[in-house]
Design a protein around this motif. Structure first.
Motif, PDB file in Angstrom:
ATOM      1  N   ASN A  40       0.854  -1.179   0.000  1.00 42.08           N
ATOM      2  CA  ASN A  40       0.000   0.000   0.000  1.00 42.08           C
ATOM      3  C   ASN A  40       0.892   1.232   0.000  1.00 42.08           C
ATOM      4  OD1 ASN A  40      -2.831  -1.262   0.883  1.00 42.08           O
ATOM      5  ND2 ASN A  40      -1.201  -2.182   2.122  1.00 42.08           N
ATOM      6  N   THR A  41       0.670   2.111  -0.979  1.00 42.38           N
ATOM      7  CA  THR A  41       1.484   3.323  -1.046  1.00 42.38           C
ATOM      8  C   THR A  41       0.776   4.451  -0.327  1.00 42.38           C
ATOM      9  OG1 THR A  41       2.290   2.610  -3.196  1.00 42.38           O
ATOM     10  CG2 THR A  41       2.657   4.914  -2.608  1.00 42.38           C
ATOM     11  N   ILE A  42       1.499   5.082   0.575  1.00 38.38           N
ATOM     12  CA  ILE A  42       0.941   6.234   1.282  1.00 38.38           C
ATOM     13  C   ILE A  42       1.800   7.441   0.951  1.00 38.38           C
ATOM     14  CG2 ILE A  42       0.393   7.202   3.537  1.00 38.38           C
ATOM     15  CD1 ILE A  42      -0.449   4.579   4.450  1.00 38.38           C
ATOM     16  N   ARG A  43       1.185   8.410   0.289  1.00 41.18           N
ATOM     17  CA  ARG A  43       1.943   9.548  -0.229  1.00 41.18           C
ATOM     18  C   ARG A  43       1.425  10.836   0.393  1.00 41.18           C
ATOM     19  NH1 ARG A  43       1.693   9.451  -6.482  1.00 41.18           N
ATOM     20  NH2 ARG A  43       2.771   7.457  -6.312  1.00 41.18           N
ATOM     21  N   GLY A  45       0.332  14.698   0.528  1.00 42.82           N
ATOM     22  CA  GLY A  45      -0.314  15.576  -0.442  1.00 42.82           C
ATOM     23  C   GLY A  45       0.159  17.008  -0.261  1.00 42.82           C
ATOM     24  N   PRO A  94      13.217  22.653   8.113  1.00 48.45           N
ATOM     25  CA  PRO A  94      12.313  23.142   7.071  1.00 48.45           C
ATOM     26  C   PRO A  94      11.174  23.944   7.696  1.00 48.45           C
ATOM     27  CG  PRO A  94      12.622  20.766   6.906  1.00 48.45           C
ATOM     28  CD  PRO A  94      13.254  21.192   8.184  1.00 48.45           C
ATOM     29  N   GLN A 265       4.395  22.576   6.881  1.00 52.47           N
ATOM     30  CA  GLN A 265       5.810  22.600   7.190  1.00 52.47           C
ATOM     31  C   GLN A 265       6.508  21.403   6.557  1.00 52.47           C
ATOM     32  OE1 GLN A 265       6.531  22.490  11.387  1.00 52.47           O
ATOM     33  NE2 GLN A 265       8.476  23.571  11.144  1.00 52.47           N
ATOM     34  N   GLY A 266       7.616  21.661   5.894  1.00 47.70           N
ATOM     35  CA  GLY A 266       8.361  20.556   5.294  1.00 47.70           C
ATOM     36  C   GLY A 266       7.951  20.250   3.866  1.00 47.70           C
TER      37      GLY A 266
ATOM     38  N   VAL B  85       4.417   1.583   1.752  1.00 49.78           N
ATOM     39  CA  VAL B  85       5.499   2.346   1.123  1.00 49.78           C
ATOM     40  C   VAL B  85       5.191   3.823   1.327  1.00 49.78           C
ATOM     41  CG1 VAL B  85       6.578   2.963  -1.074  1.00 49.78           C
ATOM     42  CG2 VAL B  85       6.034   0.570  -0.576  1.00 49.78           C
ATOM     43  N   LEU B  86       6.071   4.520   2.015  1.00 49.78           N
ATOM     44  CA  LEU B  86       5.845   5.934   2.312  1.00 49.78           C
ATOM     45  C   LEU B  86       6.553   6.813   1.295  1.00 49.78           C
ATOM     46  CD1 LEU B  86       4.072   5.958   4.681  1.00 49.78           C
ATOM     47  CD2 LEU B  86       5.919   4.444   5.352  1.00 49.78           C
ATOM     48  N   GLU B  87       5.797   7.781   0.745  1.00 49.17           N
ATOM     49  CA  GLU B  87       6.390   8.675  -0.249  1.00 49.17           C
ATOM     50  C   GLU B  87       6.035  10.122   0.041  1.00 49.17           C
ATOM     51  OE1 GLU B  87       5.010   7.376  -4.054  1.00 49.17           O
ATOM     52  OE2 GLU B  87       6.357   5.639  -4.119  1.00 49.17           O
ATOM     53  N   ASP B  88       6.944  10.995  -0.356  1.00 51.39           N
ATOM     54  CA  ASP B  88       6.709  12.432  -0.261  1.00 51.39           C
ATOM     55  C   ASP B  88       6.017  12.866  -1.553  1.00 51.39           C
ATOM     56  OD1 ASP B  88       8.956  15.179   0.717  1.00 51.39           O
ATOM     57  OD2 ASP B  88       6.789  15.075   0.476  1.00 51.39           O
ATOM     58  N   LEU B  89       5.819  14.154  -1.727  1.00 48.63           N
ATOM     59  CA  LEU B  89       5.224  14.675  -2.959  1.00 48.63           C
ATOM     60  C   LEU B  89       5.960  14.127  -4.174  1.00 48.63           C
ATOM     61  CD1 LEU B  89       4.960  18.466  -2.017  1.00 48.63           C
ATOM     62  CD2 LEU B  89       3.366  16.642  -1.515  1.00 48.63           C
ATOM     63  N   TYR B  90       5.219  13.870  -5.194  1.00 51.81           N
ATOM     64  CA  TYR B  90       5.795  13.419  -6.465  1.00 51.81           C
ATOM     65  C   TYR B  90       6.626  12.155  -6.343  1.00 51.81           C
ATOM     66  CZ  TYR B  90       4.429  18.172  -7.463  1.00 51.81           C
ATOM     67  OH  TYR B  90       3.725  19.341  -7.562  1.00 51.81           O
ATOM     68  N   GLU B  91       6.100  11.168  -5.621  1.00 46.97           N
ATOM     69  CA  GLU B  91       6.686   9.825  -5.581  1.00 46.97           C
ATOM     70  C   GLU B  91       8.094   9.754  -5.007  1.00 46.97           C
ATOM     71  OE1 GLU B  91       6.343   8.650  -9.720  1.00 46.97           O
ATOM     72  OE2 GLU B  91       4.587   9.979  -9.719  1.00 46.97           O
ATOM     73  N   PRO B 136      11.907  15.383   9.256  1.00 40.25           N
ATOM     74  CA  PRO B 136      11.549  16.804   9.140  1.00 40.25           C
ATOM     75  C   PRO B 136      11.498  17.312   7.702  1.00 40.25           C
ATOM     76  CG  PRO B 136      13.507  16.499  10.539  1.00 40.25           C
ATOM     77  CD  PRO B 136      13.151  15.168  10.003  1.00 40.25           C
ATOM     78  N   GLN B 137      12.094  16.575   6.765  1.00 41.73           N
ATOM     79  CA  GLN B 137      12.100  17.055   5.390  1.00 41.73           C
ATOM     80  C   GLN B 137      10.794  16.742   4.657  1.00 41.73           C
ATOM     81  OE1 GLN B 137      14.589  18.873   4.291  1.00 41.73           O
ATOM     82  NE2 GLN B 137      15.851  18.563   6.116  1.00 41.73           N
ATOM     83  N   THR B 138       9.832  16.173   5.359  1.00 37.03           N
ATOM     84  CA  THR B 138       8.554  15.885   4.692  1.00 37.03           C
ATOM     85  C   THR B 138       7.414  16.574   5.431  1.00 37.03           C
ATOM     86  OG1 THR B 138       7.837  13.997   5.993  1.00 37.03           O
ATOM     87  CG2 THR B 138       9.414  13.558   4.234  1.00 37.03           C
ATOM     88  N   PRO B 139       6.313  16.844   4.704  1.00 27.45           N
ATOM     89  CA  PRO B 139       5.169  17.482   5.363  1.00 27.45           C
ATOM     90  C   PRO B 139       4.411  16.558   6.302  1.00 27.45           C
ATOM     91  CG  PRO B 139       4.723  17.132   3.026  1.00 27.45           C
ATOM     92  CD  PRO B 139       6.127  16.733   3.245  1.00 27.45           C
ATOM     93  N   ILE B 140       4.674  15.224   6.266  1.00 34.11           N
ATOM     94  CA  ILE B 140       3.949  14.355   7.204  1.00 34.11           C
ATOM     95  C   ILE B 140       4.796  14.012   8.428  1.00 34.11           C
ATOM     96  CG2 ILE B 140       2.337  13.409   5.530  1.00 34.11           C
ATOM     97  CD1 ILE B 140       4.050  10.913   5.371  1.00 34.11           C
ATOM     98  N   ASN B 167      -4.990   7.592  -0.092  1.00 34.04           N
ATOM     99  CA  ASN B 167      -3.666   7.105   0.318  1.00 34.04           C
ATOM    100  C   ASN B 167      -2.573   7.742  -0.518  1.00 34.04           C
ATOM    101  OD1 ASN B 167      -4.762   5.499   2.280  1.00 34.04           O
ATOM    102  ND2 ASN B 167      -4.475   3.565   1.193  1.00 34.04           N
ATOM    103  N   LEU B 168      -2.885   7.977  -1.815  1.00 36.64           N
ATOM    104  CA  LEU B 168      -1.872   8.505  -2.723  1.00 36.64           C
ATOM    105  C   LEU B 168      -1.755  10.026  -2.672  1.00 36.64           C
ATOM    106  CD1 LEU B 168      -2.481   6.149  -5.766  1.00 36.64           C
ATOM    107  CD2 LEU B 168      -0.415   6.277  -4.365  1.00 36.64           C
ATOM    108  N   GLY B 169      -2.412  10.662  -1.709  1.00 43.03           N
ATOM    109  CA  GLY B 169      -2.263  12.107  -1.533  1.00 43.03           C
ATOM    110  C   GLY B 169      -3.213  12.932  -2.387  1.00 43.03           C
TER     111      GLY B 169
END
Lengths: 521, 220
Positions: A40-43, A45, A94, A265-266, B85-91, B136-140, B167-169
């Motif tokens: 499961n991908t959690i991204r 926004g 940040p 933030q960030g 799988v945790l991702e920041d903006l734009y994969e 800290p470099q991510t918004p979550i 889930n995908l933002g």
């Protein structure tokens, strides 16, 4: 019972609004477990947490040059930024990044408006960053009506180093026009004066971190694609017919805004993947992000009613911008009243110093719009002269957008007390504001939100707003109005009653802010 | 006694197998009576409330072996895992970051790998979880994300599409309680954004192509 909403602070001023976004609804991540290779991908926004909107009135007409009065809104932005510290003020961690969106009204074509809205976004971005090179670009590369010229230099000089009484900055302005180096210094001084020492940002404080040389992700123009107000077909037809576009331009002003968003933030975007094209680029990138029915959204007209974003949430063509602003307090239309100031002889008073008193708010000194070039006289002298000379010899102001003050943040209906005096020659938007303790020549309680009908009450209220209050009875006030306006509205009977012709005249003169008096012979 | 089981939200084959005392979900899933459902749903971990499962008899299992030899019987325990799988903006993967995973009453201190993945064994009946990432470099960063295991619906259901988009933002709603119009619009805009980013035809309809892509990008 759900938890109470956290306090949302809105700062509303005449030139804009600063506010926090409501928190996004909490949504749990619904996932499937894995018996095989499933995952499961959690991204994360892109989520804005606060916004700041700057109205058209803080810019020169049709220009990207920002007026000194923007100080008020910048103070509110400073507070917002303090609550959401940027990277440069977060000791290496940040911060909450910003991005600037400029908007144009639907007059003109998409491409021209893309550039114009981009120039306004650029101007604000540069102001916050003290980027004088960007301002120099705007100054030396005019676009259409957006020509900063000597006038802007004069405004800046009057703000940062006002000339002593009796003198002016004309010569200085001319010098600055010829000398780019001097201009750069002036730009910086002006920016510092408007923002104050605390509101000073750096490239890394914006959403793209300044990674792109031309600001992709940091600032952009949305052309005319995201209007907050679309005229009814009825209004549009009327505006098209009218040769004088003043009313149309005034009504469209709400669309000509700049919006700054502050993100979580960030947050940081990769300029290559950010959907908005650069401020200097064309509209192709924008159109890729349109709703599938985007063209309809931004241009469809209702026959009799305007379409407003904050009512129907369907006037933005750009889906990406729509999603960012859907819950934003900054894209609501707040009631905004324009009051035009005149002297006793119904001559408009540009740059008139005034004091605005609204219930529940501190008295606010202000200056009416425009520059006063006329001669100075007191009221008695004026009366005497007028009884001898023709009015047309006195050119006080023929700019239709001059002598206005704007009052907002009202719970209409209400009344506002305005005190004002006649301006001195040379008074302009950068002239110092009056003090709260000053004596003013005129005072009036202006009633706002008169029903759009011609009931006796409405007509009498309009008369009061126009200054016909000296009595001894209302019939006398009515008679005075009738005498003044019979030359213009020949069907008025001077009988001290609110006959139909009189009521029509009262409504027309009041609502159009144009009490042109007959010539005194 | 064999029986039928009607699926409720939060259930998946492993949790149902555990409920009926089966060591392996395959005994149920591979049974002939469930062939049609298996073909329709494909993933035993993503089934839908209302689905009817045939639960066979938990009879003796027969195994034939030569009596003259020694044999080892190992009880095969089906392992169930939670894989995120945790991702920041734009994969951009949130790689090598501290992650705290609270599953029911147990806390796991984990680290995402180079691709942002965490992979934790769980019990068949685990449902409620909380995830916190420290980066800290991510918004979550430091945001507590509630997770509901087994609550993901199939991608051909709107609820399943909405869950994956969220889930995908791409926030797909619900935006407001009791505002069906606003919620529909929110969902529509999320579908279109996804279609746009994936270079699919942008029509706001989550049809078969969009669904396939959504399943692929999300991971299940």
């Amino acid at each position: 019972m759900s938890d109470p909403q956290p306090e949302l602070t809105h700062e509303i001023s005449d030139g804009g609004i600063a506010a926090k976004h409501p928190p996004t609804p909490e949504v749990a991540g619904l996932v499937g477990p894995a018996t095989g290779s499933e995952l499961n991908t959690i991204r994360a926004g892109i989520i804005p947490v606060a916004c700041w909107r700057l109205e058209d009135l803080r810019f020169e007409f049709d220009s990207s040059f920002v007026n000194p009065s923007v100080e008020v809104e910048l103070k509110n932005l400073e507070k917002l930024v303090k609550d959401h510290p940027p990277t440069s003020k977060s000791a290496g961690k940040p911060g909450f990044p910003l991005s600037v969106f400029g908007h144009a009204d639907p007059i003109g074509d998409d491409d021209y408006n893309k550039k114009l809205s981009g120039r306004r976004a650029t101007a604000i971005y540069a102001l916050l960053n003290r980027d004088t090179d960007l301002w120099e670009k705007l100054f030396s590369q005019p676009l259409g009506n957006d020509r900063w010229g000597k006038k802007s230099l004069l405004t800046m000089l009057d703000k940062v180093s006002p000339a002593p009484p009796g003198e002016n900055n004309e010569q200085q302005a001319a010098q600055h026009e010829q000398n780019a180096g001097k201009r750069k210094e002036l730009f910086l001084k002006y920016m510092d004066t408007l923002c104050g020492p605390e509101l000073k940002l750096k490239k890394e404080d914006f959403l793209g971190h300044g990674d792109d040389a031309n600001g992709k992700g940091d600032f952009q123009g949305c052309s005319e694609f995201n209007p907050v107000l679309i005229f009814s077909q009825k209004d549009q037809t009327r505006f098209d017919r009218d040769k004088d576009k003043t009313e149309r331009n005034a009504a469209n002003a709400l669309n000509r805004r700049v919006v700054v968003l502050i993100f979580r933030q960030g947050s940081r975007v990769d300029p290559a993947k950010w959907p908005c094209p650069r401020a200097s680029e064309g509209v192709a990138g924008c159109k890729k992000r349109f709703w599938s029915d985007g063209e309809q959204r931004r241009s469809r007209r209702l026959p009799d009613q305007p379409r407003k974003f904050d009512e129907t949430k369907d006037t933005f063509a750009c889906r990406f911008y729509h999603r960012l602003l859907i819950s934003s307090p900054c894209e609501t239309i707040l009631p905004m009243i324009r009051i035009r100031l005149f002297d006793r002889n119904a001559r408009a008073l540009p740059a008139a110093p005034c004091l605005v008193m609204q219930r529940g708010k501190a008295p606010r000194p202000d200056r009416a719009s425009g520059t006063f070039q006329g001669k100075t006289r007191d009221q008695k002298q004026t009366d005497e002269i007028l009884s001898r000379e023709k009015l047309s010899d006195e050119k006080q102001s023929d700019e239709k957008q001059d002598a206005f003050i704007i009052v907002r943040d009202l719970s209409v209906p209400t009344s506002v007390t305005v005190k004002w005096s006649r301006p001195k020659p040379g008074d302009n938007p950068a002239s110092p504001l009056p003090a709260l303790t000053d004596e003013f020549e005129f005072k009036l309680d202006v009633v706002i939100d008169i029903p759009a009908d011609q009931s006796e009450e409405a007509s009498l209220t309009r008369l009061t707003n126009m200054g016909y209050v000296r009595g001894p009875s209302r019939a006398d006030d009515i008679r005075e109005f009738q005498r003044d306006y019979k030359p213009r509205f020949s069907d008025i009977e001077i009988d001290g009653t609110l006959n139909a012709a009189t009521k029509n005249a009262i409504q027309k003169v009041h609502d159009e802010c144009d009490p042109v008096l007959k010539d005194v012979n | 006694m064999s029986t039928y089981h009607t699926v409720v939200q939060g259930e998946h084959l492993s949790s149902i197998a555990a409920k009926y005392g089966f060591k392996s979900y395959k005994t149920i899933w591979d049974h002939g009576q469930n062939a049609e459902l298996k073909k329709q749903r494909q993933n035993p971990n993503v089934i839908f409330p209302g689905d009817r499962l045939f639960i066979p008899d938990k009879g003796d299992k027969e195994e034939s072996r030569n009596t003259e030899k020694r044999h080892h019987f190992r009880l095969k325990r089906e392992k169930l895992r939670l894989r995120l799988v945790l991702e920041d903006l734009y994969e951009k993967p949130i790689a090598n970051a501290e992650a705290i995973l609270h599953i029911e009453n147990t806390e796991f201190k984990l680290k995402t790998d180079g691709k942002g993945k965490i992979d934790q064994e769980i019990n068949a009946t685990d449902e409620q979880a909380l995830l916190t990432i420290r980066d800290p470099q991510t918004p979550i960063n430091e945001i507590v994300i509630p997770i509901k295991i087994g609550n993901l619906d199939p991608v051909d259901k709107i609820s399943g599409q909405q869950a994956r988009l969220n889930n995908l933002g791409y926030f797909a709603g619900p935006l407001e309680e009791n505002n069906e119009e606003a919620n529909q619009e929110m969902f529509l805009s999320a579908v279109e954004e996804f279609q746009c980013d994936q270079s699919l035809t942008v029509d706001g309809k989550c049809g078969p192509n969009t669904q396939t892509k959504l399943k692929q990008v999300h991971g299940c």
